[in-house]
Design a protein around this motif. Structure first.
Motif, PDB file in Angstrom:
ATOM      1  N   VAL A   1       0.853  -1.187   0.000  1.00 49.71           N
ATOM      2  CA  VAL A   1       0.000   0.000   0.000  1.00 49.71           C
ATOM      3  C   VAL A   1       0.892   1.241   0.000  1.00 49.71           C
ATOM      4  N   HIS A   2       0.616   2.159  -0.928  1.00 53.10           N
ATOM      5  CA  HIS A   2       1.393   3.393  -1.058  1.00 53.10           C
ATOM      6  C   HIS A   2       0.450   4.549  -1.350  1.00 53.10           C
ATOM      7  N   LEU A   3       0.909   5.759  -1.080  1.00 53.71           N
ATOM      8  CA  LEU A   3       0.162   6.939  -1.465  1.00 53.71           C
ATOM      9  C   LEU A   3       0.208   7.046  -2.987  1.00 53.71           C
ATOM     10  N   ALA A   4      -0.939   7.185  -3.611  1.00 53.71           N
ATOM     11  CA  ALA A   4      -0.977   7.335  -5.066  1.00 53.71           C
ATOM     12  C   ALA A   4      -0.506   8.732  -5.425  1.00 53.71           C
ATOM     13  N   LYS A   5       0.358   8.816  -6.392  1.00 56.94           N
ATOM     14  CA  LYS A   5       0.861  10.110  -6.859  1.00 56.94           C
ATOM     15  C   LYS A   5       0.035  10.509  -8.072  1.00 56.94           C
ATOM     16  N   ILE A   6      -0.925  11.379  -7.827  1.00 52.81           N
ATOM     17  CA  ILE A   6      -1.859  11.771  -8.866  1.00 52.81           C
ATOM     18  C   ILE A   6      -1.589  13.211  -9.256  1.00 52.81           C
ATOM     19  N   ASN A   7      -1.513  13.456 -10.534  1.00 44.81           N
ATOM     20  CA  ASN A   7      -1.323  14.808 -11.045  1.00 44.81           C
ATOM     21  C   ASN A   7      -2.693  15.326 -11.490  1.00 44.81           C
ATOM     22  N   PRO A   8      -3.282  16.279 -10.768  1.00 48.49           N
ATOM     23  CA  PRO A   8      -4.624  16.751 -11.115  1.00 48.49           C
ATOM     24  C   PRO A   8      -4.698  17.492 -12.444  1.00 48.49           C
ATOM     25  N   ASP A   9      -3.562  17.907 -12.995  1.00 42.39           N
ATOM     26  CA  ASP A   9      -3.558  18.612 -14.271  1.00 42.39           C
ATOM     27  C   ASP A   9      -3.583  17.658 -15.463  1.00 42.39           C
ATOM     28  N   VAL A  10      -3.382  16.383 -15.202  1.00 37.36           N
ATOM     29  CA  VAL A  10      -3.356  15.385 -16.264  1.00 37.36           C
ATOM     30  C   VAL A  10      -4.632  14.565 -16.180  1.00 37.36           C
ATOM     31  N   LYS A  11      -5.354  14.501 -17.287  1.00 29.90           N
ATOM     32  CA  LYS A  11      -6.621  13.769 -17.289  1.00 29.90           C
ATOM     33  C   LYS A  11      -6.407  12.260 -17.430  1.00 29.90           C
ATOM     34  N   ASP A  12      -5.439  11.841 -18.209  1.00 30.32           N
ATOM     35  CA  ASP A  12      -5.146  10.423 -18.398  1.00 30.32           C
ATOM     36  C   ASP A  12      -3.808  10.118 -17.748  1.00 30.32           C
ATOM     37  N   THR A  13      -3.826   9.427 -16.634  1.00 29.78           N
ATOM     38  CA  THR A  13      -2.613   9.121 -15.895  1.00 29.78           C
ATOM     39  C   THR A  13      -2.311   7.638 -16.037  1.00 29.78           C
ATOM     40  N   ILE A  14      -1.072   7.328 -16.273  1.00 32.53           N
ATOM     41  CA  ILE A  14      -0.627   5.942 -16.364  1.00 32.53           C
ATOM     42  C   ILE A  14       0.194   5.640 -15.121  1.00 32.53           C
ATOM     43  N   TYR A  15      -0.136   4.549 -14.448  1.00 25.93           N
ATOM     44  CA  TYR A  15       0.588   4.134 -13.258  1.00 25.93           C
ATOM     45  C   TYR A  15       1.421   2.920 -13.622  1.00 25.93           C
ATOM     46  N   ILE A  16       2.715   3.014 -13.368  1.00 24.61           N
ATOM     47  CA  ILE A  16       3.632   1.923 -13.670  1.00 24.61           C
ATOM     48  C   ILE A  16       4.263   1.486 -12.359  1.00 24.61           C
ATOM     49  N   THR A  17       4.187   0.204 -12.066  1.00 29.09           N
ATOM     50  CA  THR A  17       4.751  -0.300 -10.820  1.00 29.09           C
ATOM     51  C   THR A  17       5.685  -1.470 -11.123  1.00 29.09           C
ATOM     52  N   GLY A  18       6.405  -1.888 -10.113  1.00 30.87           N
ATOM     53  CA  GLY A  18       7.243  -3.070 -10.237  1.00 30.87           C
ATOM     54  C   GLY A  18       8.685  -2.798 -10.610  1.00 30.87           C
ATOM     55  N   PHE A  19       9.059  -1.530 -10.765  1.00 30.10           N
ATOM     56  CA  PHE A  19      10.440  -1.201 -11.086  1.00 30.10           C
ATOM     57  C   PHE A  19      11.226  -1.001  -9.802  1.00 30.10           C
ATOM     58  N   PRO A  20      12.518  -1.308  -9.811  1.00 29.84           N
ATOM     59  CA  PRO A  20      13.339  -1.033  -8.620  1.00 29.84           C
ATOM     60  C   PRO A  20      13.329   0.474  -8.344  1.00 29.84           C
ATOM     61  N   GLU A  21      13.509   0.851  -7.080  1.00 26.99           N
ATOM     62  CA  GLU A  21      13.500   2.267  -6.710  1.00 26.99           C
ATOM     63  C   GLU A  21      14.602   3.058  -7.410  1.00 26.99           C
ATOM     64  N   SER A  22      15.655   2.375  -7.813  1.00 28.62           N
ATOM     65  CA  SER A  22      16.771   3.060  -8.464  1.00 28.62           C
ATOM     66  C   SER A  22      16.479   3.400  -9.930  1.00 28.62           C
ATOM     67  N   THR A  23      15.354   2.942 -10.479  1.00 27.41           N
ATOM     68  CA  THR A  23      15.012   3.206 -11.877  1.00 27.41           C
ATOM     69  C   THR A  23      14.688   4.678 -12.067  1.00 27.41           C
ATOM     70  N   LYS A  24      15.294   5.269 -13.095  1.00 29.20           N
ATOM     71  CA  LYS A  24      15.056   6.674 -13.399  1.00 29.20           C
ATOM     72  C   LYS A  24      13.948   6.770 -14.451  1.00 29.20           C
ATOM     73  N   ALA A  25      13.203   7.868 -14.411  1.00 28.31           N
ATOM     74  CA  ALA A  25      12.107   8.070 -15.361  1.00 28.31           C
ATOM     75  C   ALA A  25      12.595   7.984 -16.796  1.00 28.31           C
ATOM     76  N   SER A  26      13.798   8.439 -17.058  1.00 28.26           N
ATOM     77  CA  SER A  26      14.332   8.402 -18.419  1.00 28.26           C
ATOM     78  C   SER A  26      14.604   6.978 -18.891  1.00 28.26           C
ATOM     79  N   GLU A  27      14.653   6.014 -17.985  1.00 28.60           N
ATOM     80  CA  GLU A  27      14.913   4.616 -18.347  1.00 28.60           C
ATOM     81  C   GLU A  27      13.641   3.853 -18.689  1.00 28.60           C
ATOM     82  N   ILE A  28      12.505   4.480 -18.406  1.00 24.87           N
ATOM     83  CA  ILE A  28      11.223   3.790 -18.665  1.00 24.87           C
ATOM     84  C   ILE A  28      10.766   4.064 -20.070  1.00 24.87           C
TER      85      ILE A  28
END
Length: 108
Positions: free
Chosen positions: A81-108
């Motif tokens: 269980v985690h706090l969902a990180k929701i961006n209210p300015d974005v209507k379509d949000t994609i949630y990606i899970t299962g990556f190691p914490e060390s993964t950078k956004a540029s690697e996805i």
């Protein structure tokens, strides 16, 4: 209502989990405004799909109570269980899970 601090994401759900299972698991922490599990859109994707869902509470105090508790079992499976990180300015949000914490956004 501020979605930023009232919504949790539940990961590692059992494949048979339904929204009512989320409500049953988290209703003791407060009033639940909504619970949902996104549909799988592409079942032919070779990447394994991690089942996840969301619970939105009436206020941030109830949300924090759920976050600070021991992770529940849903359908005999312990979940994260985690706090969902929701961006209210974005209507379509994609949630990606299962990556190691060390993964950078540029690697996805």
């Amino acid at each position: 209502m501020n979605l930023l601090f009232t919504t949790i994401i539940i990961t590692h759900l059992h494949p048979d989990a339904q929204s009512q299972h989320l409500i049953d698991a988290f209703k003791s922490f407060g009033n639940i405004k909504e619970a949902w599990i996104p549909e799988k859109k592409n079942t032919r994707n070779p990447i394994s799909y991690e089942n996840f869902g969301f619970v939105q509470f009436e206020n941030e105090y109830e949300c924090n109570a759920a976050l600070s508790s021991m992770p529940p079992f849903i359908l005999d499976k312990v979940v994260d269980v985690h706090l969902a990180k929701i961006n209210p300015d974005v209507k379509d949000t994609i949630y990606i899970t299962g990556f190691p914490e060390s993964t950078k956004a540029s690697e996805i």
